[in-house]
Write a protein that holds these residues in place. Sequence first.
Motif, PDB file in Angstrom:
ATOM      1  N   GLU A  51      72.067  44.258  22.885  1.00 54.81           N
ATOM      2  CA  GLU A  51      71.570  43.739  24.163  1.00 54.81           C
ATOM      3  C   GLU A  51      72.767  43.297  24.992  1.00 54.81           C
ATOM      4  O   GLU A  51      73.689  42.682  24.462  1.00 54.81           O
ATOM      5  N   LEU A  52      72.744  43.597  26.296  1.00 58.15           N
ATOM      6  CA  LEU A  52      73.868  43.241  27.172  1.00 58.15           C
ATOM      7  C   LEU A  52      73.325  42.803  28.521  1.00 58.15           C
ATOM      8  O   LEU A  52      72.482  43.482  29.116  1.00 58.15           O
ATOM      9  N   GLN A  53      73.806  41.655  28.996  1.00 53.03           N
ATOM     10  CA  GLN A  53      73.430  41.151  30.308  1.00 53.03           C
ATOM     11  C   GLN A  53      74.672  40.814  31.115  1.00 53.03           C
ATOM     12  O   GLN A  53      75.705  40.422  30.557  1.00 53.03           O
ATOM     13  N   VAL A  54      74.555  40.942  32.449  1.00 55.63           N
ATOM     14  CA  VAL A  54      75.650  40.600  33.352  1.00 55.63           C
ATOM     15  C   VAL A  54      75.105  39.708  34.462  1.00 55.63           C
ATOM     16  O   VAL A  54      73.953  39.880  34.895  1.00 55.63           O
ATOM     17  N   GLU A  55      75.903  38.745  34.886  1.00 55.42           N
ATOM     18  CA  GLU A  55      75.541  37.883  36.016  1.00 55.42           C
ATOM     19  C   GLU A  55      75.640  38.671  37.308  1.00 55.42           C
ATOM     20  O   GLU A  55      76.635  39.371  37.549  1.00 55.42           O
ATOM     21  N   THR A  56      74.613  38.588  38.150  1.00 54.34           N
ATOM     22  CA  THR A  56      74.632  39.295  39.438  1.00 54.34           C
ATOM     23  C   THR A  56      74.567  38.359  40.634  1.00 54.34           C
ATOM     24  O   THR A  56      74.608  38.832  41.771  1.00 54.34           O
ATOM     25  N   ASP A  57      74.445  37.048  40.398  1.00 53.65           N
ATOM     26  CA  ASP A  57      74.435  36.131  41.537  1.00 53.65           C
ATOM     27  C   ASP A  57      75.798  36.186  42.237  1.00 53.65           C
ATOM     28  O   ASP A  57      76.831  35.946  41.600  1.00 53.65           O
ATOM     29  N   PRO A  58      75.835  36.521  43.542  1.00 61.19           N
ATOM     30  CA  PRO A  58      77.120  36.732  44.206  1.00 61.19           C
ATOM     31  C   PRO A  58      77.985  35.489  44.306  1.00 61.19           C
ATOM     32  O   PRO A  58      79.201  35.595  44.477  1.00 61.19           O
ATOM     33  N   SER A  59      77.388  34.308  44.202  1.00 57.23           N
ATOM     34  CA  SER A  59      78.197  33.097  44.237  1.00 57.23           C
ATOM     35  C   SER A  59      78.969  32.893  42.934  1.00 57.23           C
ATOM     36  O   SER A  59      79.922  32.107  42.882  1.00 57.23           O
ATOM     37  N   ARG A  60      78.555  33.612  41.884  1.00 58.13           N
ATOM     38  CA  ARG A  60      79.219  33.469  40.593  1.00 58.13           C
ATOM     39  C   ARG A  60      79.976  34.722  40.174  1.00 58.13           C
ATOM     40  O   ARG A  60      80.973  34.632  39.464  1.00 58.13           O
TER      41      ARG A  60
ATOM     42  N   MET B 108      73.314  31.719  33.112  1.00 54.49           N
ATOM     43  CA  MET B 108      73.307  32.726  34.168  1.00 54.49           C
ATOM     44  C   MET B 108      72.209  32.427  35.182  1.00 54.49           C
ATOM     45  O   MET B 108      71.102  32.046  34.803  1.00 54.49           O
ATOM     46  N   LEU B 109      72.527  32.618  36.463  1.00 54.07           N
ATOM     47  CA  LEU B 109      71.522  32.405  37.502  1.00 54.07           C
ATOM     48  C   LEU B 109      70.685  33.648  37.757  1.00 54.07           C
ATOM     49  O   LEU B 109      69.484  33.558  38.008  1.00 54.07           O
ATOM     50  N   ALA B 110      71.328  34.815  37.726  1.00 53.40           N
ATOM     51  CA  ALA B 110      70.623  36.059  38.026  1.00 53.40           C
ATOM     52  C   ALA B 110      71.072  37.153  37.057  1.00 53.40           C
ATOM     53  O   ALA B 110      71.773  38.093  37.429  1.00 53.40           O
ATOM     54  N   PRO B 111      70.682  37.044  35.792  1.00 53.65           N
ATOM     55  CA  PRO B 111      71.126  38.034  34.808  1.00 53.65           C
ATOM     56  C   PRO B 111      70.456  39.393  35.030  1.00 53.65           C
ATOM     57  O   PRO B 111      69.283  39.465  35.404  1.00 53.65           O
ATOM     58  N   ARG B 112      71.216  40.437  34.796  1.00 57.11           N
ATOM     59  CA  ARG B 112      70.679  41.799  34.847  1.00 57.11           C
ATOM     60  C   ARG B 112      70.974  42.462  33.507  1.00 57.11           C
ATOM     61  O   ARG B 112      72.093  42.398  32.988  1.00 57.11           O
TER      62      ARG B 112
END
Length: 400
Positions: free
Chosen positions: A71-80, A1-5
């Motif tokens: 635990e839960l993460q989501v990608e937020t980088d708009p290119s992905r 992930m580039l920008a995990p939230r």
Amino acid sequence: MLAPRTLPPPQRHYSEVEWQRVRLGLHAMSMEEKWDAWSDGTTLRLSRSWTGYEIYRARFAPDGDGWAVTELQVETDPSRHRDTVNHPGQFVMLVNSLLLDEDDTLEQFQRADRGLRARASLEGLSVGDALGAQFFVPDNREHYRSQTVPDGLWQWTDDTQMAAVLTTHLCEHDEVRQDELARGFAAEFDLYRGYGPGAARLLRRVRDGEDWRQLSSELFGGNGSFGNGAAMRVAPLGAWFADRGTHQVVEQAALSAEITHSHAEGIAGAVAVAVAAALAAADEVPPPVELLTQVIAATPPGAVRDGLMDARDLPDSTRPEDAARLLGNGSATTAADTVPICAWLAIHNLSDFPAAFWATASVGGDIDTNCAIVGGIVSGHLGSAAIPTEWRSAREPLPD
């Protein structure tokens, strides 16, 4: 992930049997299956099958007689990952539908995803409309020349009003139901939002109980309207139906247009914008020339289609003002004078919402409508997070 939230863990208990099914994962076997899922130990990863980008990462732990996400993460980088499925409830629906074969959950997930895509498109449409409208105010001409944004609350126009009605209608019905949509347009009609005279007369009379079919066909000497009003509001519809195929986008766009624009060119303008928005909102977006080629193939023959063909043939190095000299800039407020330039501007600026806005505003003409169309297409592709926060804050709140 580039920008995990990090997201709050969902309140979902999985039985031991369900956990064993989740652990098996899933590998997409066709282009229609958009997700892969795999686990390593107690960590589940969900990725887009076309790109391989990891979108969700969830860590599971024992929970009584079963398992739960801790635990839960989501990608937020708009290119992905554009902001379509980004809260715990959507993650649960995705897991249930993909790995536990809960068909009802799959439909809920898909419908929620459509709504989020359409609302992202509506955000961009409304910001483009509201900011674009500010440049008709004489005191803001210097802002226009310097490409800076004015202070104050930016009021949106009929473009946003009708697009908001259409978006709400789709969220409720998952399709265009013309009689109900016509009543919705009429109920929210507000002359001071800048409606054109033809639409204003039609909606007043629909509100009084007259039949929109007769009224629409009688406009402009019985020819129907070939203006840009159906195109200006339709981008959220394209985003909504992005997962349904071009045929359904064309069909639903035409149904939405006929209520106020029964002329073939008015309908063609709506079809072209909706198809462009649908292709832009898809997981895999074709390069500009191919995207325009697909829009052209879906657009009925006529002046709008001819203009799109001219747009496709422009060199990539063409400046917006030069493109507008050939294609028009909406000054005539017709679909043929508006849609080709907007499609060309949106498709060549899909990766940058502010750049798309300023390129569109720079060609003049029907600035608010042009920027609404382009904004709706681009934000359907990038997600609403790509719109500058200060721009969204300055825009008048959207209607409930």
